[in-house]
Design a protein around this motif. Sequence first.
Motif, PDB file in Angstrom:
ATOM      1  N   GLN A 108      17.537   3.121 -24.358  1.00 26.07           N
ATOM      2  CA  GLN A 108      16.369   3.294 -23.495  1.00 26.07           C
ATOM      3  C   GLN A 108      16.774   3.378 -22.020  1.00 26.07           C
ATOM      4  O   GLN A 108      16.190   4.136 -21.247  1.00 26.07           O
ATOM      5  N   ILE A 109      17.764   2.543 -21.637  1.00 29.45           N
ATOM      6  CA  ILE A 109      18.112   2.446 -20.213  1.00 29.45           C
ATOM      7  C   ILE A 109      18.885   3.666 -19.724  1.00 29.45           C
ATOM      8  O   ILE A 109      18.714   4.093 -18.582  1.00 29.45           O
ATOM      9  N   ALA A 110      19.722   4.249 -20.606  1.00 27.04           N
ATOM     10  CA  ALA A 110      20.665   5.288 -20.168  1.00 27.04           C
ATOM     11  C   ALA A 110      20.000   6.429 -19.385  1.00 27.04           C
ATOM     12  O   ALA A 110      20.459   6.754 -18.281  1.00 27.04           O
ATOM     13  N   PRO A 111      18.914   7.044 -19.889  1.00 27.00           N
ATOM     14  CA  PRO A 111      18.328   8.134 -19.100  1.00 27.00           C
ATOM     15  C   PRO A 111      17.779   7.657 -17.758  1.00 27.00           C
ATOM     16  O   PRO A 111      17.850   8.404 -16.767  1.00 27.00           O
ATOM     17  N   MET A 112      17.307   6.395 -17.725  1.00 24.29           N
ATOM     18  CA  MET A 112      16.791   5.869 -16.453  1.00 24.29           C
ATOM     19  C   MET A 112      17.916   5.758 -15.437  1.00 24.29           C
ATOM     20  O   MET A 112      17.720   6.068 -14.255  1.00 24.29           O
ATOM     21  N   ILE A 113      19.102   5.306 -15.876  1.00 24.09           N
ATOM     22  CA  ILE A 113      20.240   5.202 -14.952  1.00 24.09           C
ATOM     23  C   ILE A 113      20.536   6.576 -14.361  1.00 24.09           C
ATOM     24  O   ILE A 113      20.717   6.731 -13.151  1.00 24.09           O
ATOM     25  N   SER A 114      20.565   7.587 -15.222  1.00 18.69           N
ATOM     26  CA  SER A 114      20.881   8.939 -14.743  1.00 18.69           C
ATOM     27  C   SER A 114      19.881   9.396 -13.700  1.00 18.69           C
ATOM     28  O   SER A 114      20.257   9.897 -12.638  1.00 18.69           O
ATOM     29  N   VAL A 115      18.575   9.238 -14.011  1.00 22.99           N
ATOM     30  CA  VAL A 115      17.549   9.710 -13.082  1.00 22.99           C
ATOM     31  C   VAL A 115      17.594   8.913 -11.790  1.00 22.99           C
ATOM     32  O   VAL A 115      17.516   9.471 -10.692  1.00 22.99           O
ATOM     33  N   PHE A 116      17.782   7.580 -11.915  1.00 21.08           N
ATOM     34  CA  PHE A 116      17.835   6.738 -10.715  1.00 21.08           C
ATOM     35  C   PHE A 116      18.951   7.211  -9.784  1.00 21.08           C
ATOM     36  O   PHE A 116      18.732   7.427  -8.588  1.00 21.08           O
ATOM     37  N   ALA A 117      20.156   7.406 -10.346  1.00 23.58           N
ATOM     38  CA  ALA A 117      21.286   7.784  -9.504  1.00 23.58           C
ATOM     39  C   ALA A 117      21.034   9.140  -8.855  1.00 23.58           C
ATOM     40  O   ALA A 117      21.310   9.334  -7.667  1.00 23.58           O
ATOM     41  N   ALA A 118      20.454  10.077  -9.624  1.00 25.44           N
ATOM     42  CA  ALA A 118      20.232  11.420  -9.080  1.00 25.44           C
ATOM     43  C   ALA A 118      19.202  11.383  -7.954  1.00 25.44           C
ATOM     44  O   ALA A 118      19.407  11.959  -6.891  1.00 25.44           O
ATOM     45  N   VAL A 119      18.086  10.682  -8.187  1.00 26.52           N
ATOM     46  CA  VAL A 119      17.007  10.690  -7.198  1.00 26.52           C
ATOM     47  C   VAL A 119      17.413   9.904  -5.946  1.00 26.52           C
ATOM     48  O   VAL A 119      17.124  10.318  -4.822  1.00 26.52           O
ATOM     49  N   ALA A 120      18.122   8.780  -6.140  1.00 24.35           N
ATOM     50  CA  ALA A 120      18.508   7.965  -4.987  1.00 24.35           C
ATOM     51  C   ALA A 120      19.429   8.739  -4.051  1.00 24.35           C
ATOM     52  O   ALA A 120      19.437   8.507  -2.841  1.00 24.35           O
ATOM     53  N   ALA A 121      20.201   9.683  -4.631  1.00 18.57           N
ATOM     54  CA  ALA A 121      21.156  10.430  -3.808  1.00 18.57           C
ATOM     55  C   ALA A 121      20.451  11.298  -2.771  1.00 18.57           C
ATOM     56  O   ALA A 121      21.034  11.644  -1.746  1.00 18.57           O
ATOM     57  N   ILE A 122      19.173  11.649  -3.044  1.00 14.74           N
ATOM     58  CA  ILE A 122      18.440  12.513  -2.113  1.00 14.74           C
ATOM     59  C   ILE A 122      18.364  11.868  -0.727  1.00 14.74           C
ATOM     60  O   ILE A 122      18.331  12.566   0.284  1.00 14.74           O
TER      61      ILE A 122
END
Lengths: 174, 330
Positions: free
Chosen positions: B78-92
């Motif tokens: 469950q957590i794995a896709p959230m980690i990916s999205v979090f890292a991508a969005v935070a980079a903005i």
Amino acid sequence: MGERIVFTIAAASALSFGTLVITLKEPFRATVALIGTLLSVAVLFLLLAAPFVAAIQVIVYAGAIVVLFLFVIAYLGERPLAEIGDRLGRLQAFVWLAVIGLAIQGFVVLANTQLPGIRDDPREVGDIGSPEAIGRSFIDDYIVVFEATSLALLVAAVGAVMLAKRAVKSEGGR
Amino acid sequence: MDERFLVVVIKAALVVFVVITAFAYTLLWERKLIGRFQARYGPNRAGPIGYLQPLADVVKLIFKEDFVPKGANRLLFQIAPMISVFAAVAAIAVIPWGDGFEIFGYNVEGVGTDIEIGVLFLFALSGLGFYGLILGGWASGNKYSLLGAARTAAQLVSYEVAMGLSVIGVVMMAQSLSLVDIVHAQADTAWYILFQPLGFLIFVVAAVAETNRAPFDMPEAESELVAGYHTEYGGLKFAMFFLAEYINMIIISALGATLFLGGFSGPFLPGFVWLALKVAVLLFFFIWLRATLPRLRYDRLMKLGWKVLLPLATLNLVVTAIVVALGFAN
């Protein structure tokens, strides 16, 4: 105040993830807990006004080294752990004695320490954590140590390559 | 220039909204372009000339069944896709998109936050983003996913080294790790692609590998691994991986534009238009590559990373260091 709250959360999560690293039975989960510890420590570095060290902590440790840990563990798959609990069994009383002794010692030291920043507010230390300050300390103050370390790392890297080559050769490879 | 808290919140929401919309239309753009490259039309049914296709896709993915396979590790899955999205969005947050301006009497800076270590922040987040893919692949409890995850780990770590070294040339020339400073340094001299052509080349190749795009899409090679790390994912969780992948593509294009193509600086048009144009050019290049080149074999991929890109990047670094130290730059 905000700093205290963040520190408490980061320190608590560093300690609890660290405990998980050594208590979880499954190596993969223990490694995931290790990531948590490293990230919490990175937050502590940020609080110490050392953003460069925090970023390097995440890039090098969390971003590269632990990825390789996971890689190796995922490839080796689930294996039964070697039991070391039995050997410890008879000596367990001494282990607990040592732990309690350490705790008492830590308490006594903390209660009597004259180190700054423990009971009073920490002093301003100036710029020590910015990329520029760290770069300067590498090439000005600690250049000999820095170069010696890089030499040691180079020797280790070359040694690892040579050992791997020998291992490949003994298996009939190139 | 100080910013009110409210201004920061509104700005963050706006920028994230823009980037997520850009994600949807990058996806559509890619499908249409790939269609054209292959002499067909691409999606053209939903809305006027297919422009509502992303909306239809999102609605479809949201209403799909949300499931966890039997052999999976529930929590990590469950957590794995959230980690990916979090890292991508935070980079903005650290990508600068314009000069500061004033609106309704409030000061607004043209960047989420200008931190001293902007470049390193991006690398740290991309390092965290790997974990989404690796943990997702492992937690699925599927051999294809695991192989995809293992490939991800090896490929991303290898190419991150070359990418980091290629960026250091730019950092040395601008004498700063802050992306805003790097843009201003280029506005004062010239785009760094002119001084760092080799660095730009290495950066682009490594960027394709870092975003798992063809011809380096080994982690999700459909002909051998079904879909790699996201084989077991469906519905919204799959959409999140997809979102992360495309946002990473946009971020890395924006990073390339900022480091080598002058970022938001340019004459006449406002900053964010220039940045969007430069990002669009790089995205088009990514899509073009996908339509043109076949996938590399895994051992060749590793060989390219370690035996070609790494030495070249080191050479570029040494030459740049000497030139900067002798004072020829600036």
